[in-house]
Design a protein around this motif. Structure first.
Motif, PDB file in Angstrom:
ATOM      1  N   CYS A  62      -1.682   4.109  -1.913  1.00 14.10           N
ATOM      2  CA  CYS A  62      -0.495   3.774  -1.118  1.00 14.10           C
ATOM      3  C   CYS A  62      -0.834   3.705   0.360  1.00 14.10           C
ATOM      4  CB  CYS A  62       0.608   4.804  -1.363  1.00 14.10           C
ATOM      5  SG  CYS A  62       1.294   4.772  -3.035  1.00 14.10           S
ATOM      6  N   HIS A  63      -1.688   4.628   0.818  1.00 11.36           N
ATOM      7  CA  HIS A  63      -2.094   4.618   2.230  1.00 11.36           C
ATOM      8  C   HIS A  63      -2.891   3.358   2.543  1.00 11.36           C
ATOM      9  CE1 HIS A  63      -3.297   6.107   6.151  1.00 11.36           C
ATOM     10  NE2 HIS A  63      -4.562   5.867   5.841  1.00 11.36           N
ATOM     11  N   ALA A  64      -3.747   2.936   1.618  1.00 10.62           N
ATOM     12  CA  ALA A  64      -4.551   1.724   1.828  1.00 10.62           C
ATOM     13  C   ALA A  64      -3.663   0.500   1.957  1.00 10.62           C
ATOM     14  CB  ALA A  64      -5.541   1.553   0.675  1.00 10.62           C
ATOM     15  N   VAL A  65      -2.629   0.417   1.111  1.00  8.92           N
ATOM     16  CA  VAL A  65      -1.697  -0.723   1.184  1.00  8.92           C
ATOM     17  C   VAL A  65      -0.925  -0.692   2.496  1.00  8.92           C
ATOM     18  CG1 VAL A  65       0.371  -1.734   0.156  1.00  8.92           C
ATOM     19  CG2 VAL A  65      -1.487  -0.960  -1.312  1.00  8.92           C
ATOM     20  N   GLU A  66      -0.415   0.475   2.875  1.00  8.26           N
ATOM     21  CA  GLU A  66       0.363   0.582   4.105  1.00  8.26           C
ATOM     22  C   GLU A  66      -0.473   0.201   5.321  1.00  8.26           C
ATOM     23  OE1 GLU A  66       3.071   3.872   6.560  1.00  8.26           O
ATOM     24  OE2 GLU A  66       2.033   4.422   4.701  1.00  8.26           O
ATOM     25  N   THR A  67      -1.725   0.667   5.343  1.00 10.33           N
ATOM     26  CA  THR A  67      -2.612   0.349   6.460  1.00 10.33           C
ATOM     27  C   THR A  67      -2.903  -1.144   6.525  1.00 10.33           C
ATOM     28  OG1 THR A  67      -3.654   2.536   6.308  1.00 10.33           O
ATOM     29  CG2 THR A  67      -4.861   0.816   7.496  1.00 10.33           C
ATOM     30  N   ALA A  68      -3.174  -1.739   5.349  1.00  8.79           N
ATOM     31  CA  ALA A  68      -3.500  -3.165   5.307  1.00  8.79           C
ATOM     32  C   ALA A  68      -2.316  -4.025   5.722  1.00  8.79           C
ATOM     33  CB  ALA A  68      -3.962  -3.543   3.899  1.00  8.79           C
ATOM     34  N   ASP A  92       7.749   2.985  -5.154  1.00  9.50           N
ATOM     35  CA  ASP A  92       8.315   2.410  -3.941  1.00  9.50           C
ATOM     36  C   ASP A  92       7.164   2.040  -3.017  1.00  9.50           C
ATOM     37  OD1 ASP A  92       9.698   1.663  -1.722  1.00  9.50           O
ATOM     38  OD2 ASP A  92      10.838   3.515  -1.506  1.00  9.50           O
ATOM     39  N   ALA A  93       7.125   0.787  -2.583  1.00 12.59           N
ATOM     40  CA  ALA A  93       6.032   0.338  -1.721  1.00 12.59           C
ATOM     41  C   ALA A  93       6.122   0.916  -0.317  1.00 12.59           C
ATOM     42  CB  ALA A  93       6.021  -1.189  -1.648  1.00 12.59           C
ATOM     43  N   GLY A  94       7.259   1.516   0.035  1.00 16.84           N
ATOM     44  CA  GLY A  94       7.413   2.070   1.365  1.00 16.84           C
ATOM     45  C   GLY A  94       7.946   1.034   2.339  1.00 16.84           C
ATOM     46  N   PRO A  95       8.167   1.442   3.582  1.00 15.09           N
ATOM     47  CA  PRO A  95       8.791   0.539   4.557  1.00 15.09           C
ATOM     48  C   PRO A  95       7.864  -0.531   5.118  1.00 15.09           C
ATOM     49  CG  PRO A  95       8.276   2.645   5.587  1.00 15.09           C
ATOM     50  CD  PRO A  95       7.944   2.792   4.124  1.00 15.09           C
ATOM     51  N   ALA A  96       6.551  -0.351   4.999  1.00 17.53           N
ATOM     52  CA  ALA A  96       5.616  -1.284   5.642  1.00 17.53           C
ATOM     53  C   ALA A  96       5.784  -2.727   5.170  1.00 17.53           C
ATOM     54  CB  ALA A  96       4.177  -0.806   5.443  1.00 17.53           C
ATOM     55  N   PRO A  97       5.822  -3.015   3.854  1.00 17.36           N
ATOM     56  CA  PRO A  97       6.003  -4.411   3.427  1.00 17.36           C
ATOM     57  C   PRO A  97       7.316  -5.022   3.920  1.00 17.36           C
ATOM     58  CG  PRO A  97       5.201  -3.086   1.607  1.00 17.36           C
ATOM     59  CD  PRO A  97       5.584  -2.141   2.707  1.00 17.36           C
TER      60      PRO A  97
END
Length: 368
Positions: A62-68, A92-97
């Protein structure tokens, strides 16, 4: 294999590297997102079972996706695929996308899930409903996954338009948004149902499903739902007779180290069987739910045997199911977080009544 080898962040890096090329290969991007979905699913399941290594791997992925997503300018279509992978994996993909999607749309990249013109989206969804066998649960799963990356107002508009459909599978699929973590799509669907109830008779099964969904919702949403139910009942069609349902077996898995437990209910309708299950987590409440219907006895027995072997499930009385489900739903209500997804595919539902505790309901019929 990637998830168990700890290579999910490398998969994310491959996905981003291809997606940010001048001429990315769409097939490779889609393949990476498909593998990402599988890896995340494997990590989530293992994490639910108390695997600390899987939990660490899931957090790292999840951290890797958020950072990318935060560091790179990804096309809206790629963001949709990433968010879809998370949604299909039950995460949940989180707020970043979503932030990246809003930034892209503000920059002029149009990827609106609601095509222009009244009824345009519904027309596009008709082939999808046919391909999915007119299964409202499968249709909702597709809609929820596709819209996972979009801002709240866009998802609310999508849910509202689907609720206006005269096709039962699409209209019923919109009910799944009542359990959305975001209240906007839920309220949008209820407003449409109330407006339509004043003009056209509502199917009795629609009202029954809303009644069954009520205990799963936080109190603020229950008030809105009550108003919708009253409006629908005032102009509802005659009830459809429900088949006789028999609860043949109730099972519960052993609690794992993280306090997660699954409840199973085997029900018989005529000569066919259905198996419903809910996943309960100590700090979440009801986290997930599913049902498998129209099984012959041999298939049902085989599935029960697999579950018993895999989860060490044991037979339990209805009083145990009532107590566990009531406690879990109380946690959901206290946190104002409805269960992650509606039961599906099928019509077996598990609900709870404040006065008498949970009951099993199948096709609108309460099972004692």
């Amino acid at each position: 294999m990637l998830a168990r080898a700890g290579a999910t962040p490398d998969l994310v890096a491959c996905l981003v590297a291809e997606a940010t090329r001048k001429r990315p290969a769409d097939r490779l991007v889609e393949a990476c997102c498909f593998m990402l979905e599988g890896a995340l699913t494997d990590l989530r399941i293992a994490s639910n079972s108390g695997d600390t290594k899987a939990r660490a791997g899931l957090a790292e992925a999840c951290h890797a996706v958020e950072t990318a997503v935060t560091a790179k300018s990804l096309a809206p279509g790629v963001l949709v695929l990433i968010a879809r992978a998370f949604a299909q994996a039950g995460l949940d993909a989180g707020p970043a996308p979503k932030k990246a999607m809003i930034a892209g749309m503000e920059a002029g990249f149009s990827h609106d899930p609601t095509p222009s013109g009244p009824g345009a989206l519904v027309e596009q969804l008709v082939p999808l409903a046919e391909a999915l066998g007119q299964d409202p649960f499968a249709v909702h799963a597709e809609l929820a996954a596709t819209g996972a990356a979009f801002p709240s107002e866009h998802r609310a508009a999508m849910a509202a338009e689907v609720a206006t459909s005269t096709i039962p599978a699409l209209r019923d699929a919109a009910l799944g948004f009542l359990l959305d973590a975001d209240p906007a799509p839920s309220l949008a669907v209820l407003e449409v149902l109330v407006a339509q109830a004043r003009r056209h008779p509502a199917p009795s099964r629609l009202v029954e499903r809303l009644v069954s969904l009520r205990p799963w919702l936080p109190p603020p949403r229950q008030a809105k739902l009550d108003a919708a139910i009253r409006a629908l009942r005032a102009n509802a069609a005659a009830p459809v007779p429900a088949p006789r349902v028999e609860v043949t077996r109730l099972l519960a898995s052993l609690c794992d180290g993280a306090g997660a437990q699954s409840l199973f209910a085997l029900l018989k309708t005529g000569r066919r069987f259905a198996l419903a299950s809910v996943l309960i987590k100590a700090d979440v409440g009801v986290a997930d739910a599913w049902v498998r219907e129209a099984m012959p006895k041999r298939e049902a027995d085989g599935l029960i045997a697999q579950i018993t072997d895999a989860t060490e499930a044991v037979n339990v009385p209805i009083s145990f199911v009532q107590a566990r489900l009531a406690d879990a739903l109380a946690i959901n209500l206290a946190r104002q977080t409805p269960p992650r997804r509606p039961l599906g595919p099928g019509s077996v539902q598990i609900s709870a009544r404040a006065s008498s505790g949970p009951t099993l309901t199948c096709n609108g019929q309460t099972v004692p």
